[in-house]
Design an enzyme around this catalytic site. Structure first.
Site, mmCIF file in Angstrom:
data_model
loop_
_atom_site.group_PDB
_atom_site.id
_atom_site.type_symbol
_atom_site.label_atom_id
_atom_site.label_comp_id
_atom_site.label_asym_id
_atom_site.label_seq_id
_atom_site.Cartn_x
_atom_site.Cartn_y
_atom_site.Cartn_z
ATOM 1 N N LYS A 281 0.743 -1.028 0.308
ATOM 2 C CA LYS A 281 -0.064 0.554 -0.113
ATOM 3 C C LYS A 281 0.383 0.644 0.052
ATOM 4 O O LYS A 281 1.923 1.415 0.393
ATOM 5 C CB LYS A 281 -1.226 0.013 1.407
ATOM 6 N N ASP A 292 -7.213 -3.122 11.041
ATOM 7 C CA ASP A 292 -7.765 -4.375 9.927
ATOM 8 C C ASP A 292 -7.981 -5.771 10.638
ATOM 9 O O ASP A 292 -8.070 -6.411 9.981
ATOM 10 C CB ASP A 292 -6.327 -4.351 9.209
ATOM 11 N N ASP A 351 -3.105 -7.338 -1.584
ATOM 12 C CA ASP A 351 -3.517 -7.254 -0.415
ATOM 13 C C ASP A 351 -5.273 -6.815 -0.548
ATOM 14 O O ASP A 351 -6.217 -6.805 0.992
ATOM 15 C CB ASP A 351 -4.069 -5.161 -0.839
ATOM 16 N N GLU A 353 -6.595 -9.430 1.185
ATOM 17 C CA GLU A 353 -6.197 -10.858 1.733
ATOM 18 C C GLU A 353 -7.125 -10.853 2.991
ATOM 19 O O GLU A 353 -6.811 -12.385 3.790
ATOM 20 C CB GLU A 353 -4.320 -10.017 2.540
ATOM 21 N N ARG A 355 -10.366 -11.911 2.546
ATOM 22 C CA ARG A 355 -11.122 -12.793 1.554
ATOM 23 C C ARG A 355 -10.613 -13.739 1.949
ATOM 24 O O ARG A 355 -11.149 -15.209 2.134
ATOM 25 C CB ARG A 355 -11.759 -12.330 0.269
#
Ligand code: BES
Ligand code: ZN
Ligand code: ZN
Length: 510
Positions: A281, A292, A351, A353, A355
């Protein structure tokens, strides 16, 4: 913070602050509000004078403070906005404005005069719950790393006065129940606010184990060795770049209250830090990615609330925890990983990740527990923030009844949710040329919904609801000023009140 119910009139209680609500005055009506008569007497006419010079307008967030000439503390008037838009959420926000407004202002106790908040459609039951909610959540601050504190309100009381004193027992119960869930929210926020150096997957697992001990819940922690045996290729791939913070899957079991029968699984995304991995990112705002893990931490909170409140259904909590960082051992774009249920995932973007870790958690809980319903919570997509903003979560579901139940719980708790569609178009977009699914689509459309289509692959036909909480999971100094006062900077623990309410109230399936 403690919240108590008191049958006395708030003005006789000698709290540091006595707080009352004031509605926005209609255009051509300057009549002094009848509900503020006693407050005015206590200030010997100061409030009427302020009203006459239009200092008090009753607009939302307007906080006017009067010092009582008798020296018995201060009287605060909090604006409630127009009558036509008055709801319990207005009360919740107002209570939070009051306690926040007196941070660092030498006030330790606040007395709310209930009568001024029980107006129009807001009954005494709803008003006391909302005052409690707003006061406790609005007072919250993440203090762990501050060496000094401004000092703020420590105790709140809700004063019934003559008008409501005969309902004392019932209102007390409502306040105590609300304070119980709010204390869980505060506990959850304290964990969700921990930065990634502290809140590693192992640490989150330890929190779960400690919670299990406290409430007698069965807790299983699967480390990387066990995850490999189980075939959890998703969590392992996402966690493979980290040195020192290996991935964990944690399963907590709350056996259910009196009426056994229904099982609800709650699955959370627990990325302790999402740098994006190899698909790294940009630096701007990357620090926010310590949040997160909010879905998995919400699962902890929900299990704590379920056990404390003894909700009827059996609840299985699953936390999918990993740190997503780039290194020589990280998973790569182009890799194909096999998830717990045997389906293969083509990694297009490391990114995407969330799921990937959830695929294992969902597949596992569905196979192992055959739950009647699955609810997942995840800070899953930037697209959620773009489409709904940072106050409203996206809801995607394959089951109308479950979705409606969550929408009702959302309305009751004031945690906003919007029901989004899931169609074959979204399902088509996550098909892969070389594997069963891809974790990122070729064309950048409907990112929140294609992520949901991906997740659906791992729940099969089990009734399922997905809450994308990327926006509402936390606020920053920038977004905070547009949010209600009960969301302080940092983690909000979004979903804990909402899902707990659902578990408390949803009728059994059948
Ligand atoms: N954790 C992020 C989503 C996110 C964004 C959470 C903003 C909170 C605030 C997630 O893992 C992510 O990076 N998603 C990507 C997916 C894309 C690569 C398909 C996104 O939304 O950009
Ligand atoms: Zn990501
Ligand atoms: Zn993420």
């Amino acid at each position: 913070m403690k919240v108590q119910v008191d049958r006395r009139d708030g003005l006789t209680a000698a709290a540091d602050i006595t707080a009352s609500g004031v509605f926005e005055r209609p255009e051509k009506d300057d009549t002094f509000p009848r509900t503020l008569q006693k407050e005015d007497e206590a200030t010997r006419g100061l409030i009427k004078a302020a009203w006459a010079r239009k200092e008090v307008k009753g607009k939302r967030k307007e906080l006017t403070v009067f010092h009582r000439p008798d020296g018995k503390g201060r009287i605060a008037l909090i604006g409630l906005g127009p009558h036509a838009k008055y709801t319990p959420d207005v009360v919740r926000r107002a209570a939070a404005e009051v306690v926040r407004g007196f941070k660092g202002k030498g006030a330790r106790t606040v007395a709310f005069r209930l009568g001024s908040f029980v107006v129009d459609n807001v009954r005494s039951e709803a008003a006391v719950a909302a005052l409690t909610d707003g006061a406790i959540l609005g007072n919250y601050e993440f203090q762990k790393y501050k060496s000094t504190s401004e000092g703020g309100v420590e105790d709140a009381s809700i004063h019934l006065g003559e008008e409501f004193s005969r309902d004392e027992a019932a209102l007390k119960k409502i306040v105590n129940d609300q304070a119980t869930i709010d204390d869980v929210v505060v506990w959850t926020r304290d964990i969700a606010n921990l930065p990634a150096d502290t809140a590693s997957p192992e640490r989150l697992a330890e929190e779960a184990v400690a919670l299990g001990k406290e409430f007698g819940l069965k807790v299983s922690v699967f480390d990387e060795k066990k995850l490999a045996e189980m075939g959890c290729g998703g969590i392992l791939a996402v966690g493979s770049g980290s040195s020192g913070h290996p991935p964990r899957m944690v399963v907590l079991e709350y056996p259910g209250g009196a009426r056994r029968g229904r099982t609800v699984a709650v699955v959370g995304k627990g990325i302790t830090f999402d740098s994006g991995g190899i698909s790294i990112k940009p630096a701007m705002s990357m620090q926010e990615m310590k949040f997160d893990k909010s879905g998995a931490v919400a699962v902890l909170g929900i299990l704590r609330a379920a056990a404390t409140l003894k909700v009827p259904p059996r609840v299985i909590g699953v936390m999918c925890c990993a740190e997503n960082v780039p290194s020589g051992t990280s998973y790569r774009p182009g890799d194909v990983v096999r998830s717990f249920n045997g389906k293969t995932i083509e990694v297009i973007n490391t990114d995407a990740e969330g799921r990937v870790v959830l695929s294992d958690g969902l597949g596992y809980v569905v196979k192992q527990y055959r739950p009647d319903e699955v609810i997942d919570l995840a800070t899953l997509t930037g697209a959620q923030v773009v489409s709904l903003g940072d106050d409203t979560a996206g809801l995607v579901s394959n089951d109308e009844k479950l979705a409606q139940g969550l929408l009702l719980a959302s309305a009751a708790t004031g945690e906003p949710v919007w029901h989004m569609p899931l169609t074959d178009y979204h399902r088509e977009l996550v098909k892969s040329e070389i594997a069963d699914v891809r974790n990122s689509t070729e064309i950048a459309v409907a990112g929140m919904l294609t992520a949901a289509a991906f997740l659906e692959t791992f729940v099969g036909t089990t009734p399922w609801a997905h809450l994308d909480i990327a926006g509402p999971a936390y606020t920053t100094a920038k977004t905070r000023k547009y949010q209600p006062a009960y969301q302080n900077i940092g983690a909000t623990a979004f979903g804990v009140r909402l899902v707990t309410r659902y578990l408390e109230t949803a009728p059994p399936r059948g």
